[in-house]
Design a protein around this motif. Structure first.
Motif, PDB file in Angstrom:
ATOM      1  N   SER A  20       0.834  -1.210   0.000  1.00 16.38           N
ATOM      2  CA  SER A  20       0.000   0.000   0.000  1.00 16.38           C
ATOM      3  C   SER A  20       0.865   1.255   0.000  1.00 16.38           C
ATOM      4  CB  SER A  20      -0.937  -0.004   1.200  1.00 16.38           C
ATOM      5  OG  SER A  20      -0.200  -0.012   2.399  1.00 16.38           O
ATOM      6  N   GLU A  21       2.029   1.197   0.642  1.00 17.89           N
ATOM      7  CA  GLU A  21       2.949   2.337   0.635  1.00 17.89           C
ATOM      8  C   GLU A  21       3.476   2.591  -0.783  1.00 17.89           C
ATOM      9  OE1 GLU A  21       7.358   3.275   2.290  1.00 17.89           O
ATOM     10  OE2 GLU A  21       5.946   2.430   3.745  1.00 17.89           O
ATOM     11  N   GLU A  22       3.846   1.524  -1.482  1.00 17.75           N
ATOM     12  CA  GLU A  22       4.324   1.662  -2.854  1.00 17.75           C
ATOM     13  C   GLU A  22       3.201   2.163  -3.761  1.00 17.75           C
ATOM     14  OE1 GLU A  22       7.792  -1.665  -3.417  1.00 17.75           O
ATOM     15  OE2 GLU A  22       5.724  -2.373  -3.331  1.00 17.75           O
ATOM     16  N   MET A  23       1.978   1.724  -3.497  1.00 18.64           N
ATOM     17  CA  MET A  23       0.845   2.175  -4.302  1.00 18.64           C
ATOM     18  C   MET A  23       0.637   3.679  -4.120  1.00 18.64           C
ATOM     19  SD  MET A  23      -1.384   1.405  -6.522  1.00 18.64           S
ATOM     20  CE  MET A  23      -1.557  -0.360  -6.537  1.00 18.64           C
ATOM     21  N   LEU A  68       0.885   4.996 -18.442  1.00 21.25           N
ATOM     22  CA  LEU A  68      -0.414   5.560 -18.071  1.00 21.25           C
ATOM     23  C   LEU A  68      -1.550   4.584 -18.378  1.00 21.25           C
ATOM     24  CD1 LEU A  68      -0.013   9.278 -19.200  1.00 21.25           C
ATOM     25  CD2 LEU A  68      -0.255   8.433 -16.857  1.00 21.25           C
ATOM     26  N   CYS A  69      -1.442   3.862 -19.479  1.00 27.54           N
ATOM     27  CA  CYS A  69      -2.451   2.842 -19.797  1.00 27.54           C
ATOM     28  C   CYS A  69      -2.479   1.777 -18.712  1.00 27.54           C
ATOM     29  CB  CYS A  69      -2.157   2.190 -21.152  1.00 27.54           C
ATOM     30  SG  CYS A  69      -2.607   3.186 -22.564  1.00 27.54           S
ATOM     31  N   GLU A  70      -1.311   1.347 -18.305  1.00 29.54           N
ATOM     32  CA  GLU A  70      -1.220   0.320 -17.273  1.00 29.54           C
ATOM     33  C   GLU A  70      -1.740   0.848 -15.936  1.00 29.54           C
ATOM     34  OE1 GLU A  70      -0.976  -3.466 -16.758  1.00 29.54           O
ATOM     35  OE2 GLU A  70      -0.278  -2.635 -18.652  1.00 29.54           O
ATOM     36  N   MET A  71      -1.406   2.089 -15.611  1.00 28.68           N
ATOM     37  CA  MET A  71      -1.884   2.680 -14.355  1.00 28.68           C
ATOM     38  C   MET A  71      -3.404   2.811 -14.339  1.00 28.68           C
ATOM     39  SD  MET A  71       0.802   5.672 -13.394  1.00 28.68           S
ATOM     40  CE  MET A  71       2.162   5.298 -12.296  1.00 28.68           C
ATOM     41  N   THR A  72      -3.991   3.174 -15.471  1.00 28.03           N
ATOM     42  CA  THR A  72      -5.446   3.334 -15.509  1.00 28.03           C
ATOM     43  C   THR A  72      -6.160   1.998 -15.604  1.00 28.03           C
ATOM     44  OG1 THR A  72      -5.373   3.728 -17.903  1.00 28.03           O
ATOM     45  CG2 THR A  72      -5.421   5.665 -16.464  1.00 28.03           C
ATOM     46  N   SER A  73      -5.420   0.930 -15.784  1.00 28.83           N
ATOM     47  CA  SER A  73      -6.007  -0.415 -15.757  1.00 28.83           C
ATOM     48  C   SER A  73      -6.124  -0.931 -14.333  1.00 28.83           C
ATOM     49  CB  SER A  73      -5.155  -1.389 -16.579  1.00 28.83           C
ATOM     50  OG  SER A  73      -5.156  -1.004 -17.926  1.00 28.83           O
ATOM     51  N   ASN A  75      -7.466  -0.285 -10.533  1.00 29.23           N
ATOM     52  CA  ASN A  75      -8.492   0.506  -9.843  1.00 29.23           C
ATOM     53  C   ASN A  75      -7.919   1.480  -8.828  1.00 29.23           C
ATOM     54  OD1 ASN A  75     -10.644  -0.504 -11.254  1.00 29.23           O
ATOM     55  ND2 ASN A  75     -11.008  -2.174  -9.828  1.00 29.23           N
ATOM     56  N   GLY A  76      -6.789   1.156  -8.214  1.00 33.08           N
ATOM     57  CA  GLY A  76      -6.200   2.030  -7.217  1.00 33.08           C
ATOM     58  C   GLY A  76      -5.762   3.366  -7.787  1.00 33.08           C
ATOM     59  N   GLN A  77      -5.326   3.370  -9.024  1.00 30.77           N
ATOM     60  CA  GLN A  77      -4.846   4.600  -9.649  1.00 30.77           C
ATOM     61  C   GLN A  77      -5.845   5.175 -10.637  1.00 30.77           C
ATOM     62  OE1 GLN A  77      -1.752   2.260 -10.995  1.00 30.77           O
ATOM     63  NE2 GLN A  77      -0.252   2.924  -9.505  1.00 30.77           N
ATOM     64  N   LEU A  78      -6.845   4.392 -11.005  1.00 32.83           N
ATOM     65  CA  LEU A  78      -7.787   4.805 -12.044  1.00 32.83           C
ATOM     66  C   LEU A  78      -8.560   6.055 -11.651  1.00 32.83           C
ATOM     67  CD1 LEU A  78      -9.343   4.389 -14.673  1.00 32.83           C
ATOM     68  CD2 LEU A  78     -10.846   2.832 -13.449  1.00 32.83           C
ATOM     69  N   GLU A  79      -9.179   6.041 -10.488  1.00 30.20           N
ATOM     70  CA  GLU A  79     -10.009   7.184 -10.088  1.00 30.20           C
ATOM     71  C   GLU A  79      -9.193   8.465 -10.000  1.00 30.20           C
ATOM     72  OE1 GLU A  79     -12.231   6.344  -6.572  1.00 30.20           O
ATOM     73  OE2 GLU A  79     -13.074   4.511  -7.407  1.00 30.20           O
ATOM     74  N   HIS A  80      -7.982   8.337  -9.517  1.00 35.69           N
ATOM     75  CA  HIS A  80      -7.114   9.510  -9.400  1.00 35.69           C
ATOM     76  C   HIS A  80      -6.819  10.104 -10.782  1.00 35.69           C
ATOM     77  CE1 HIS A  80      -4.071  12.137  -7.727  1.00 35.69           C
ATOM     78  NE2 HIS A  80      -3.233  11.709  -8.652  1.00 35.69           N
TER      79      HIS A  80
END
Length: 150
Positions: A20-23, A68-73, A75-80
């Motif tokens: 969670s810290e790395e996320m 960015l494609c991978e990050m938006t795939s 859920n933890g980073q998608l909403e942001h």
């Protein structure tokens, strides 16, 4: 820069081993990556000229889009990233420009136009349009406001 983005890509795509810290760190870095993509996205259009195949800025931009494609795939980073100002608009505008550039010259952005006879050209920009569409789709996923914008 490319090596750093490659390392980030590996870390982002392997979300099972991310604490969670790395996320939290990745989410903070997502803003920086989105800003970099917004500033540099025009560099990829220079690749339509054959002389600029090794343009480092364009290669960095392509890798930024992949990350960015991978990050938006995820859920933890998608909403942001869905709420990040201007990212969706930049992606849509860049898609329009790459589409127009592909019509005006040899279309290096899609795999269907990158085949000559039996050989396939391994141009770094092949698939750029599909990754833009993936990013746009991810940014619109379950987000009515972004869907309305598109």
């Amino acid at each position: 820069r490319l090596t750093l983005l490659e390392l980030m890509m590996v870390k982002v795509s392997n979300t099972n081993s991310v604490s969670s810290e790395e996320m939290n760190v990745l989410v903070r870095h997502a803003d920086f990556l989105a800003v970099c993509f917004q500033e540099k996205c025009g560099a990829v259009l220079k690749l339509t000229a054959a002389a600029d195949v090794e343009d480092e800025e364009a290669l960095v931009t392509i890798r930024l889009l992949d990350v960015l494609c991978e990050m938006t795939s995820n859920n933890g980073q998608l909403e942001h990233l869905q709420a990040f100002p201007g990212l969706l608009e930049t992606a849509v505008d860049t898609l329009r420009l790459t589409h127009l550039a592909g019509k005006q010259a040899v279309n290096i952005f899609t795999a269907t136009h990158a085949v000559t006879g039996q050989e396939e050209i391994s141009h770094p920009a092949v698939g750029f349009k599909s990754h833009l569409i993936r990013l746009i789709g991810n940014l619109c996923y379950k987000n009515k406001e972004n869907q309305d914008k598109v």
